[in-house]
Scaffold this active site. Sequence first.
Site, PDB file in Angstrom:
ATOM      1  N   ASP A 120     -11.264   2.738   4.448  1.00 43.65           N
ATOM      2  CA  ASP A 120     -11.553   1.536   4.201  1.00 43.65           C
ATOM      3  C   ASP A 120     -13.106   1.205   4.153  1.00 43.65           C
ATOM      4  OD1 ASP A 120      -9.481  -0.436   4.114  1.00 43.65           O
ATOM      5  OD2 ASP A 120      -9.033  -0.349   6.219  1.00 43.65           O
TER       6      ASP A 120
ATOM      7  N   GLN B  18      -4.400  -1.857   9.705  1.00 43.31           N
ATOM      8  CA  GLN B  18      -4.335  -3.250   8.909  1.00 43.31           C
ATOM      9  C   GLN B  18      -4.809  -4.210   9.979  1.00 43.31           C
ATOM     10  OE1 GLN B  18      -3.243  -3.729   5.713  1.00 43.31           O
ATOM     11  NE2 GLN B  18      -4.068  -5.731   5.960  1.00 43.31           N
TER      12      GLN B  18
ATOM     13  N   LYS C 268       1.063  -1.138  -0.001  1.00 39.92           N
ATOM     14  CA  LYS C 268       0.042  -0.058   0.003  1.00 39.92           C
ATOM     15  C   LYS C 268       0.668   1.221  -0.045  1.00 39.92           C
ATOM     16  CE  LYS C 268      -3.833  -2.511   2.002  1.00 39.92           C
ATOM     17  NZ  LYS C 268      -4.275  -3.049   3.360  1.00 39.92           N
TER      18      LYS C 268
END
Length: 293
Positions: free
Chosen positions: A120, A97, A53
Amino acid sequence: MNPIIIDGKETSRKVLHNLRTDIAQLTQHGHTPGLAVVLIGEDPASRVYVDSKVKACEELGIYSQKWVLPTETTQKELVQLIHQLNADDRIHGILVQSPPPAHIDEQAVILNIDPRKDVDGFHPINVAKLVLEDHTGFVPCTPLGCMELLNTYSIPTQGKHVVVIGRSMIVGKPMAHLLVSKQANATVTIAHSRTADLLSICRTADILIAAVGRPGLVTADFIRPGAVVLDVGINRVEDATRPRGYRIVGDVDYGSVQPLCSAITPVPGGVGPMTIAMLMSNTVKACKLTCGA
Ligand code: NAD
């Protein structure tokens, strides 16, 4: 049947290419998009995801911060960092994460992320915006990537019966909401681990989306001839012939299913590459919303 092999690598490259122009323009006006990625602990797979990422950000010209916290980081310390990132004007997107260590309450952490930085799409405000079809919200990256694949390959969804296998908040449920929205106009069935007669339901699907985490669950018997199949699953199976001792497969038994479909995503190289591309897209969107561009 000679199915279209839906190329997620190529599609993600196109998405990223288009984002470059936006990022350059935003940067010119002093609004460089910024993403903070937070990893707690040493899980090797999570580390790989985080690094990829950050690398994607670097390649695109998105400002990034990588926070690697020790496994013993407390909930309080993590939340303090989230508040710090919420207040940091350089940061438009915050990603923690998954999965965090067991002592961290992931949902409580998500609640502390400013919904405007929740790239997200896990915060309840963004879940609600998805259901309300309010496009100022953020949608989880993997289902967003699946929609991008359907659009790119001009696969119609209106009036089609889509069966989504899996009801997670990361893939299955947001996927179903996107498809049932007034933009996609599909008729959607969500199947899950307690669904009775999964096979018969799947056989009625014009589009079948598997997001389960069970290698080879979807076999040829599940497929209505001519169906479109999107395989979200990422599973490691032992393979002594590979240097790493394993290979990655999806939830679909590709060899038997592929000849029956009109279009299908391979694993790897299908849905997977789209997830990071959509994360970058959500980060740029967050920046644009903040600066009113
Ligand atoms: P999850 O474990 O949260 O959810 C799995 C879902 O599958 C559950 O809703 C469960 O009810 C259902 N299920 C389990 N066994 C079943 C069965 N036998 N029949 C029918 N349904 C069953 O998983 P998730 O986070 O949604 O991820 C699903 C898969 O997608 C995993 O393989 C994961 O690695 C992969 N994934 C891929 C990406 C990507 O970037 N391509 C992103 C997220 C997840």
